[in-house]
Structure formats: structure tokens, C-alpha cells
Enzyme design. Structure first.
Site, short mmCIF file in Angstrom:
data_model
loop_
_atom_site.label_atom_id
_atom_site.label_comp_id
_atom_site.label_asym_id
_atom_site.label_seq_id
_atom_site.Cartn_x
_atom_site.Cartn_y
_atom_site.Cartn_z
N PHE A 185 -0.24 18.38 96.52
CA PHE A 185 -0.02 19.07 95.26
C PHE A 185 1.21 19.97 95.40
CE2 PHE A 185 -0.52 22.45 92.17
CZ PHE A 185 -0.66 21.69 91.02
N GLY A 219 -0.11 7.90 87.11
CA GLY A 219 0.59 7.04 86.16
C GLY A 219 -0.07 7.00 84.79
N ASP A 264 1.99 10.68 89.29
CA ASP A 264 0.85 10.75 90.20
C ASP A 264 -0.01 9.52 89.95
OD1 ASP A 264 -1.54 11.34 91.43
OD2 ASP A 264 -1.54 13.44 90.93
N LYS A 322 4.33 10.06 93.70
CA LYS A 322 3.27 10.10 94.72
C LYS A 322 2.80 8.68 94.95
CE LYS A 322 1.34 14.60 93.58
NZ LYS A 322 0.14 15.31 93.12
N ARG A 324 6.71 27.31 87.69
CA ARG A 324 7.72 26.40 87.13
C ARG A 324 9.15 26.86 87.40
NH1 ARG A 324 4.98 22.75 83.96
NH2 ARG A 324 3.25 23.52 82.73
N GLU A 338 10.65 12.13 83.83
CA GLU A 338 9.44 12.81 84.33
C GLU A 338 9.76 13.63 85.57
OE1 GLU A 338 6.64 13.79 83.90
OE2 GLU A 338 5.23 12.37 83.01
N ASP A 339 8.97 14.66 85.80
CA ASP A 339 9.08 15.44 87.03
C ASP A 339 8.44 14.70 88.19
OD1 ASP A 339 6.61 15.65 85.81
OD2 ASP A 339 6.37 17.80 86.15
N ILE A 340 7.23 14.20 87.95
CA ILE A 340 6.46 13.58 89.04
C ILE A 340 5.47 12.58 88.45
CG2 ILE A 340 4.80 15.52 89.02
CD1 ILE A 340 4.54 15.18 92.07
N ASP A 348 3.95 23.14 87.82
CA ASP A 348 3.15 24.37 87.84
C ASP A 348 1.80 24.18 88.52
OD1 ASP A 348 2.09 22.70 85.68
OD2 ASP A 348 0.86 24.44 85.21
#
Ligand code: IMP
Ligand code: MG
Length: 185
Positions: free
Chosen positions: A158, A111, A109, A137, A171, A105-107, A165
Site C-alpha cells: 500500500f 483493475g 490494483d 500492482k 496526496r 491513472e495513478d495506480i 492517499d
């Protein structure tokens, strides 16, 4: 689009947050740990599109392992917030039974996306499942399930760039930028 170091997307201003070196170091830390933990094994890297595009492509190149790549395309974010509802735009193939899977995953947040995906993956009876995410996060996520490999914990801001994006834009940026606090309305 650029004004000195700032980036403007849909007229919102984003400021530099993590540079290329910090990102590369985090990816390489994750890669080293995965290579060590799965030494001699074959791993399926399951990338969650679209956001994980960059981290997946960099991570797979630092791994010292045989890997296969699988992709799933999920959408939960609208604008700058998690909608809580997951839409599956490209589904999983059926090749995970008996395999060692690392979700990339990129991030993370809320979940929600991962909770949804973990259920789908578990249904295929893989040998093991772990999660790797470049960013976490922490304030929002609150340890609802283990994230075995994460690069950098960030505050609840954010961010865009390196695959992430804002309404489709940003991106391709090599660095990660955060929405300026004054833009938060
Ligand atoms: P979650 O379901 O709330 O954990 O969020 C899941 C997905 O939303 C992440 O994998 C990202 O692709 C996207 N996302 C979460 N936070 C951000 C952000 O700050 N910027 C851009 N995309 C984000
Ligand atoms: Mg993502």
C-alpha cells in the site's frame, strides 16, 4: 508528520519507496511514448480523480502534442483495500465520440476501477482508448486488460504520496511512500 524519512498518516508509518527522480523519469518515459504514438494527433487525457491529479498535471506538461483534459472522479478504495464497488462522484462529459482517449491513472490494483471506466468510455464510441498508469500492482492485477503505458511495476504494497492517499491524507507528498510491513494489521 515527518520523522526523519518516514511519514506518519493516521498513526501509521510509511517508509520512502520511490523518490522524485524515479517518479519524474517514469512520467517522462510514459510521455515520450505517448507523444510518439500520437504524433500529429489531438489526444484527450482522461484523468481519474482524485489519485491521478499529480501524474496528470506532470504528464500533460511533458507531452509534445495538442491535448484536451477531461476528468472523472471515482472512488473504490476504503482505507487500504479496494472495495470492489465503484462510486462515481463526478461523471464523464459527453465529448469523447470519435476522439483518441488516453485514460490517466495513478495506480492500478485490482483493475475494477478501470474495467468500470472502460465501459463508460466505450459507450461514447471514441476512435481509440488506451490506458496510462504511473504504477501497476502486478501481483493483484493479473493482466485483465492491456495497460499500454505504465511507469513502474510494484509489489503488492500500500503506497501514498504523489496524488495517492491513505484515508484522505498524503496526496501532497512529492515522493511515494509504502506502508511499513510491520503496520499491516
Ligand atoms: P483498483 O480499482 O483496485 O485497480 O484501484 C483503483 C484505485 O484505488 C487507484 O486508481 C487508486 O486511486 C486507488 N489505489 C489502489 N492502490 C492504492 C494504494 O496502494 N494506495 C493508494 N491508493 C490506491
Ligand atoms: Mg486512481
Amino acid at each position: 508528520m515527518r520523522n526523519r524519512d518516514a511519514v506518519f498518516l493516521h498513526n501509521k508509518e510509511f517508509e520512502p519507496f520511490l523518490n522524485e527522480h524515479e517518479i519524474a523519469a517514469a512520467v517522462s518515459r510514459i510521455g515520450d511514448r505517448i507523444s510518439k504514438d500520437y504524433q500529429g494527433k489531438e489526444v484527450i487525457l482522461l484523468g481519474v480523480l482524485d489519485g491521478a491529479l499529480m501524474v496528470l498535471s506532470d504528464l500533460c506538461r511533458v507531452l509534445d502534442l495538442n491535448i484536451r483534459i477531461e476528468l472523472i472522479k471515482l472512488k473504490s478504495y476504503t482505507g487500504r483495500q479496494s472495495s470492489g464497488q465503484i462510486r462515481e462522484l463526478i461523471g464523464l462529459t459527453n465529448g469523447l465520440a470519435g476522439k483518441d482517449v488516453v485514460i490517466v491513472e495513478d495506480i492500478i490494483d485490482t483493475g475494477h476501477t478501470l474495467e468500470y471506466l472502460l465501459k463508460q468510455v466505450d459507450e461514447q464510441n471514441p476512435a481509440s482508448v488506451r490506458i496510462a498508469s504511473l504504477l501497476l500492482k502486478e501481483e493483484i492485477f493479473r493482466d485483465r486488460f492491456p495497460v499500454h503505458y505504465h511507469g513502474i511495476t510494484i509489489p503488492n504494497r500500500f503506497v501514498v504520496g504523489y496524488g495517492m492517499d491513505y484515508e484522505g491524507l498524503g496526496r501532497q507528498l512529492k515522493q511515494i511512500y509504502a506502508l511499513k510491513e510491520t503496520e499491516h494489521k
